[in-house]
Design an enzyme around this catalytic site. Structure first.
Site, PDB file in Angstrom:
ATOM      1  N   HIS A 475     -14.059   4.276  13.687  1.00 30.75           N
ATOM      2  CA  HIS A 475     -12.742   3.684  13.949  1.00 30.75           C
ATOM      3  C   HIS A 475     -12.092   3.131  12.695  1.00 30.75           C
ATOM      4  CE1 HIS A 475     -13.345   3.343  18.550  1.00 30.75           C
ATOM      5  NE2 HIS A 475     -12.723   4.444  18.199  1.00 30.75           N
ATOM      6  N   ARG A 582      10.747  -4.827  13.660  1.00 27.44           N
ATOM      7  CA  ARG A 582      10.074  -5.933  14.362  1.00 27.44           C
ATOM      8  C   ARG A 582       9.858  -7.052  13.350  1.00 27.44           C
ATOM      9  NH1 ARG A 582       7.008  -1.460  17.152  1.00 27.44           N
ATOM     10  NH2 ARG A 582       7.267  -1.813  19.382  1.00 27.44           N
ATOM     11  N   ARG A 618      15.757  -6.668  14.796  1.00 28.17           N
ATOM     12  CA  ARG A 618      15.548  -7.399  16.046  1.00 28.17           C
ATOM     13  C   ARG A 618      15.153  -8.822  15.690  1.00 28.17           C
ATOM     14  NH1 ARG A 618      10.883  -5.707  20.125  1.00 28.17           N
ATOM     15  NH2 ARG A 618       9.549  -6.703  18.582  1.00 28.17           N
ATOM     16  N   GLU A 717      14.777  -4.487  28.360  1.00 25.89           N
ATOM     17  CA  GLU A 717      13.330  -4.374  28.562  1.00 25.89           C
ATOM     18  C   GLU A 717      12.846  -5.226  29.729  1.00 25.89           C
ATOM     19  OE1 GLU A 717      11.334  -5.562  24.948  1.00 25.89           O
ATOM     20  OE2 GLU A 717      12.752  -7.172  24.568  1.00 25.89           O
ATOM     21  N   ASN A 740       8.176  -0.314  26.423  1.00 25.46           N
ATOM     22  CA  ASN A 740       6.821  -0.914  26.470  1.00 25.46           C
ATOM     23  C   ASN A 740       6.843  -2.104  27.427  1.00 25.46           C
ATOM     24  OD1 ASN A 740       6.499   0.846  24.369  1.00 25.46           O
ATOM     25  ND2 ASN A 740       6.481  -0.713  22.779  1.00 25.46           N
ATOM     26  N   ASP A 741       7.838  -2.956  27.228  1.00 23.88           N
ATOM     27  CA  ASP A 741       7.936  -4.114  28.116  1.00 23.88           C
ATOM     28  C   ASP A 741       8.514  -3.729  29.471  1.00 23.88           C
ATOM     29  OD1 ASP A 741       6.853  -6.409  26.885  1.00 23.88           O
ATOM     30  OD2 ASP A 741       8.428  -6.278  25.384  1.00 23.88           O
ATOM     31  N   ARG A 751       0.798  -5.419  29.776  1.00 26.98           N
ATOM     32  CA  ARG A 751       0.628  -4.248  28.919  1.00 26.98           C
ATOM     33  C   ARG A 751      -0.607  -4.308  28.026  1.00 26.98           C
ATOM     34  NH1 ARG A 751       5.740  -4.995  24.716  1.00 26.98           N
ATOM     35  NH2 ARG A 751       4.496  -4.102  23.073  1.00 26.98           N
ATOM     36  N   CYS A 788      13.586   2.430  22.108  1.00 21.91           N
ATOM     37  CA  CYS A 788      12.672   2.193  20.989  1.00 21.91           C
ATOM     38  C   CYS A 788      11.247   1.885  21.438  1.00 21.91           C
ATOM     39  CB  CYS A 788      13.206   1.093  20.086  1.00 21.91           C
ATOM     40  SG  CYS A 788      13.431  -0.474  20.920  1.00 21.91           S
TER      41      CYS A 788
HETATM   42  C1  PEP Z   1       9.350  -2.543  23.803  1.00 20.66           C
HETATM   43  O1  PEP Z   1       9.096  -3.521  24.506  1.00 20.66           O
HETATM   44  O2  PEP Z   1       9.441  -1.387  24.248  1.00 20.66           O
HETATM   45  C2  PEP Z   1       9.549  -2.692  22.351  1.00 20.66           C
HETATM   46  C3  PEP Z   1       9.952  -1.694  21.618  1.00 20.66           C
HETATM   47  O3  PEP Z   1       9.285  -3.884  21.787  1.00 20.66           O
HETATM   48  P1  PEP Z   1       7.820  -4.519  21.568  1.00 20.66           P
HETATM   49  O4  PEP Z   1       6.821  -3.408  21.754  1.00 20.66           O
HETATM   50  O5  PEP Z   1       7.832  -5.056  20.183  1.00 20.66           O
HETATM   51  O6  PEP Z   1       7.757  -5.570  22.603  1.00 20.66           O
HETATM   52 MG    MG Z   2       9.491  -5.534  23.881  1.00 20.84          MG
END
Ligand code: PEP
Ligand code: MG
Length: 854
Positions: A475, A582, A618, A717, A740-741, A751, A788
């Site tokens: 890894h 970020r 952001r 999100e 993602n969120d 997550r 994103c």
């Molecule tokens: C998301 O939430 O999809 C995102 C791009 O931001 P982060 O992963 O930094 O929360």
């Molecule tokens: Mg996010």
């Protein structure tokens, strides 16, 4: 016709096998050999680059199967696959069949025009004739051979002593590396969700059934691509459990091998061999390519000294261990968040397996037994179980599993350090103030490097890594490759005698290290580095073209970055701007927030590098999985539902306004846009805009210039933002979907929680519908909308995202070339049909299957 590559330690053996197989088919089948190494004194060995070249020499779209002898042959073959593009990799299969019989059977099948699955099946069944003649029972192999062309399920049922019905399914594992750490983690997490007692057996290797909720037991099954599993479940939710596991296996554990290695060896780079005959060098195993020339930094962690003694207060001892484990979990969680920003969620998921290790009931029961029955102190009990487990992994004849020892030791040491209060496991070099934080660029030399240590390395300071242990598939090597750091492992221990600050040169492609290199070696390596860069640039020329469909519809492709170092790489890989910076990274690993000046320098440098391309900054998205200790976050039961992102910033105007001022001051002459995270309500965006307006007014008054027309956007999100998209669109210039969120909130599944990881899948139709809803609302309001989240880096998602009408996507830089390629193969109408159909599916697995069939 399907081609066959024969990989062996012995060139003579491989040539002999090739001769035999070729004779059987009168030379009709493409056969290539990768065997032996270029060392006259010790010619036995295998080399990944040779395997790669052998594949390349016979590759056709009908596919290639690779047969190997043993040990490092498997490792070299696996590593060679890493050098292939995704498209080629999908058609190259490693086959566990016996070398001689397998090669002959495969050649005969290939000559008759069989497809790759049939050739694999024939190779695997190659021992059958011999076994039948000798009267050996090979029924399990027969069964696999009969079913090999399809992922199959045989359902069975029997009743056990307790009256519970035991249900059984058989599944074929198809993903490339089988149940390696990340899929194993998902498998265990899924199994652990159910009440039923679940067991899993590797039928192909005839390994007895183990508990499916133990990461270590599942990993030691050694499940590889093409292996057959029997999973049994006993209990009230047996059906649901088996269905979930079946869906997981059939979705290939959600694995899409998208990673384009940043500095993968290319045939053109091989055309610049270094003439080294008269120069002494140390030979190791190449694990991550690239060239580095720098002084040495010797890293020598001090081992933790464990005393074993008798304890009477066993309950206290156990509680102490629980506390240490809990802190270790928090540390790994923080590491996982940092790693997911820096190296991407997919690679960071390596640390999910570390978290599962700490929950493994088999490990915990063994430690419990030592404390409660043998009255051993917690440190000794823990260490004994970790050692036992590590030795068990070492004893398994599977190179991939042997590499998991490093993970076991890494987690084991973390808990031990916490239990003993051991502060620093440190270096001997004196040019660094803290643990592995180098002040000057250097080449790191160590016996080994843990995945945790590697994930924290700064690639601008650590220019190369040399270790005496490890392998190309450990890894740490995977993480280093992702970070673009050249690595050589398995070097002779002589390397550890090199004094600090000695100049060293390394070539990660050939695995060679020169100590105090002669000027001509340095010149040759520098020329090689340049040649590699030129070749890499050439390979990426198509990536620098716009992402355009066949009918000339364009979608902007931007990069997600965590800092300046990612930006350069992103541009090389074809990014047309930065869609998500970020900024949390600026706030990590320090004791106070970054000043306005510090931030201004970073924002300006990135904007300058982007040269008028868009830069979406952001604002601080702290909290959730990104805790920052000095900001004194209170303990939260549900940090993801807590004081996070814009919520924290609005409550901390000093921190927020400092960042806003820095962004505004950096804006003149650039295309900087500002984006607020975690907006759930109209009031929040209004409040954020009000603070922005305050800062703008202050700057105007002070006569400080800023871009008066700077676009302001929000991340969509949180489900409420999707529902309120129409109202929110009236407030801003753009949206960027954070899938993602968004997926974790839609599914109500953390997550970062490995046990619910399979639920957080942005390919789920529920998420896709929310994306569509947002796009429609944005377009109706006349604003542009991007995405994103990691979803954009999934090559199967490209078609759908285009079809859903997104104007922009922002993704992990490594995934950009592939995304652009996918777009170029489509028309807009085709993409729209596929997207519409994806939204009608019942699951993320079905969506993937739909796209795969195209
Ligand atoms: C998301 O939430 O999809 C995102 C791009 O931001 P982060 O992963 O930094 O929360
Ligand atoms: Mg996010």
């Amino acid at each position: 016709m399907v081609g066959i590559v024969i990989v062996s330690h012995s060139k003579q053996l491989a040539e002999g096998v090739r001769e035999l197989a070729a004779q059987m088919v009168q030379g009709k089948v493409p056969l290539a050999v990768a065997a032996g190494i270029d060392d006259p004194e010790n010619p036995l060995g295998t080399d990944a680059m040779q395997v790669y070249e052998a594949i390349a020499s016979i590759y056709t779209d009908e596919g290639v199967i690779i047969l190997m002898d043993l040990g490092s042959a498997l490792m070299s073959a696996e590593m060679a696959l890493e050098f292939l593009s995704q498209e080629h990799r999908d058609k190259v299969h490693l086959c566990e069949a016996p070398l001689v019989e397998g090669a002959i059977a495969a050649a005969v099948a290939a000559a008759s025009g069989s497809n790759i699955q049939q050739v694999m099946a024939e190779a695997r069944g190659a021992l059958l004739a011999k076994a039948t003649q000798l009267g050996v029972d090979m029924s399990h192999i027969q069964q696999e051979t009969a079913h090999v062309s399809t992922s199959f399920v045989i359902e069975g049922q029997r009743t056990n002593d307790t009256g519970h019905v035991t249900k059984e399914i058989r599944l074929l594992v198809r993903n490339r590396l089988g149940l390696h750490a990340r899929p194993a983690a998902k498998f265990v997490a899924t199994a652990a969700r159910f009440q039923s007692q679940i067991k899993v057996k590797n039928v192909t290797k005839n390994i007895e059934a183990v508990r499916a909720d133990s990461i270590n037991q599942v990993a030691t099954l050694g499940v590889r691509q093409g292996h057959e599993l029997v999973i049994t479940a006993t209990g009230s939710d047996a059906d649901e459990a088996l269905a979930a596991l079946q869906a997981l296996v059939e979705s290939h554990f959600g694995e899409e091998e998208t990673t384009l290695l940043p500095h993968y060896p290319t045939t053109s780079s091989l055309q610049h061999p270094i003439s080294t005959s008269s120069h002494h060098f140390l030979q190791g195993i190449p694990a991550s390519s690239g060239v580095a020339i720098a002084p040495v930094f010797l890293y020598c962690p001090t081992p933790i000294d464990i005393q074993q003694y008798h304890v009477d207060k066993i309950e206290e001892e156990w509680q102490g261990l629980q506390v240490a484990i809990q802190i270790a979990q928090e540390e790994i969680q923080a590491l996982l968040s940092q790693a997911s920003i820096q190296i991407g969620d997919a690679e960071a998921a390596i640390f999910d397996a570390h978290l599962l290790f700490l929950e493994d009931p088999v490990v915990l029961e063994a430690v419990h037994q030592r404390i409660f029955e043998q009255h051993l102190n917690a440190e000794a009990a823990w260490q004994a179980v970790v050692d036992e487990l590590a030795n068990h992994y070492r004893s398994i004849e599977d190179s991939y599993l042997q590499e998991r020892v490093a993970d076991v030791v890494d987690v084991g040491q973390r808990v031990l350090r916490l239990l003993t209060g051991f502060q620093s496991h440190i270096r001997i070099s004196d040019h660094s103030p803290t643990h592995l934080h180098l002040c000057d660029p250097a080449i790191l030399i160590a016996t080994d490097l843990s995945p945790s240590d590697t994930a924290r390395l700064d690639p601008t300071k650590v220019l190369g890594i040399c270790t005496t242990s490890g392998s190309a598939i450990c890894h740490s090597a995977i993480i280093a490759r992702r970070l673009g750091i050249p690595v050589i492992v398995g070097l002779p221990t002589e390397i550890l005698q090199v004094a600090d600050n000695t100049l060293v040169a390394l070539d990660g492609e050939s695995g060679r290290v020169w100590i105090e290199p002669e000027p001509e070696i340095q010149t040759a390596l520098e020329a090689k580095r340049e040649a590699q860069q030129v070749a890499h640039q050439q390979a990426l020329t198509t990536a620098s073209s716009p992402a355009m469909t066949r009918d000339q519809k364009q979608i902007s492709v931007f990069a997600n970055i965590g800092g300046l170092s990612d930006t350069e790489e992103a541009l090389i890989l074809g990014a047309e701007g930065v869609g998500l910076f970020r900024t949390e990274f600026l706030y990590l690993e320090r004791t106070t927030p970054p000043s306005e000046e510090e931030q201004l320098v970073v924002y300006q440098s990135i904007a300058q590098l982007l040269d008028h391309r868009p830069l979406i900054i952001r604002t601080l998205d702290v909290g959730g999985d990104k805790p920052i200790p000095y900001l004194n976050f209170p303990h939260e039961t549900n940090p993801f539902l807590g004081w996070r992102g814009i919520r924290f910033c609005l409550d901390n105007p000093d921190i927020f306004k400092t960042q806003l001022r820095a962004i505004l001051k950096a804006s003149p002459g650039h295309q900087i846009k500002i984006m607020f995270p975690m907006i759930a309500t109209v009031q929040e965006i209004q409040a954020a805009k009000a603070m922005l307006a305050e800062v703008q007014a202050e700057l105007r008054q002070a006569g400080i210039p800023f871009d008066e027309n700077m676009e302001v956007g929000i991340m969509v999100e949180i489900p409420s933002a999707v529902v309120l998209a129409e109202q929110l669109a009236a407030e801003v210039d753009f949206f960027s979907l954070g899938t993602n969120d968004l997926s974790q909130y839609i599914m109500a599944a953390d997550r970062t929680h490995p046990r619910v990881a399979t639920l957080v899948d942005a390919m789920h139709p529920a998420v896709l519908r929310m994306i569509q809803q947002t796009v429609q609302a944005a377009h109706k309001a006349g604003i542009w909308v991007g995405l994103c989240g990691e979803l954009a880096a999934d090559p199967l998602a490209a078609t759908i995202l285009l079809g859903l009408g997104l104007d922009e996507v922002s993704l992990n830089p490594q995934a950009i070339p592939e995304f652009k390629q996918a777009i170029a193969q489509l028309t807009m109408a085709e993409a729209e049909i596929i997207a519409a159909s994806a939204m009608q599916q019942n699951s993320a697995a079905e969506v993937r299957e739909l796209v795969r069939k195209l």
